[in-house]
Design a protein around this motif. Structure first.
Motif: not given
Length: 284
Positions: A41-45
């Motif tokens: 999720n953080r990498l997608a952000e």
């Protein structure tokens, strides 16, 4: 996405590589790149950011490891059949595991220091697996779900310490500066085929290692699954997957590093490292 950290040792800032190969600063969006940053999720952000609006990083600052707070480094030995042969050792039927000390961590362009009493310091270009999600007893079919990305590692090794001083390999693998990592952490979407990555390493301009992940005995999925059956892997942990043939110990006659030598190593899609070899000196 290619993530990096730049700046003086211990003061690195987070950044990424833009489409033109330039560096952009991520400090407005996170304090640092650590294991906590590496969740899907953080990498997608981060991937959703407008890169062209991020501040440019001018000049050529020092690059540190692409992420900080590495908890452990687990290595796979003899994972290329032709490297096992040049080492005079049988091809393993299960992955051979050893650890590399956290105190060995080094930037991708920082000097590699020969340890005191070194006689046989050697080079090893390796594909690194960066864990992004806790892995414990993971099945191979789900192993890649736990991977945040990949990087280059130089598994520098002192062969006399490793093989001639008794005990395990660890004492020849964990000397200070013996784990250059980076320059980037490359997310999986940028790699089309993990089984077709070219690895290269030269010393003083002479090509020593030319290999491909095609000849790995155990692939990425199998390695992550296997290790997770013995050791819980946490976000930010690093796995080194072994080296192709061409190490100094396998040459006839053997050849080892000396102060003043320069190593250059690359893996397709993951960038390039460069290290100068320096003599041992007190660091305190």
């Amino acid at each position: 996405m290619k993530l990096l950290r730049y700046g003086p040792k211990g003061q690195e800032k987070p950044g990424l590589v833009d489409a033109g190969g330039g560096m952009r600063d991520l400090s407005a969006h996170l304090a640092d790149i650590t294991g906590d940053t590496l969740s899907a999720n953080r990498l997608a952000e981060l991937a959703a950011l407008d890169v062209e609006r991020l501040p440019r990083v001018d000049g050529e600052p020092r690059l540190g490891t692409p992420w900080g707070g590495i908890g452990k480094i687990i290595c796979v030995g003899l994972n290329y059949a032709d490297h096992a042969k040049e080492s005079g050792l049988p091809v393993p039927t299960e992955p051979v595991l050893f650890t590399k000390a956290i105190s060995a961590i080094n930037g991708p362009f920082d000097d590699v220091m020969l340890p005191r009493g070194s006689e046989k310091t050697d080079w090893e270009v390796e594909l690194g697996i960066v864990i992004g999600k806790r892995a414990r007893y993971v099945e191979q079919a789900h192993a890649l779900e736990h991977v945040a990305g990949y990087c280059i590692v130089n598994d520098v090794s002192e062969r006399a310490f490793q093989l001639e001083r008794g005990g395990t390999w660890d004492k020849g693998k964990g000397c200070d500066t013996f784990a250059p990592i980076g320059p980037w952490l490359v997310t999986p979407d940028e790699i089309s085929d993990l089984r077709d990555l070219a690895l290269n390493l030269s010393v003083n301009g002479e090509t020593c290692q030319q290999g491909s992940t095609r000849t790995m005995i155990f692939g990425v999925e199998e390695i992550v699954s296997y290790i997770s059956g013995f050791i819980t892997l946490e976000p930010g942990d690093l796995i080194c997957t072994g080296t192709p043939p061409g190490v100094g110990a396998g040459m006839q006659p053997p050849r080892f590093l000396a102060a003043g030598d320069e190593m250059r190593l690359s893996i397709a899609g993951l960038g390039e490292q460069r290290q100068r070899v320096v003599a041992w000196a007190r660091q305190d």
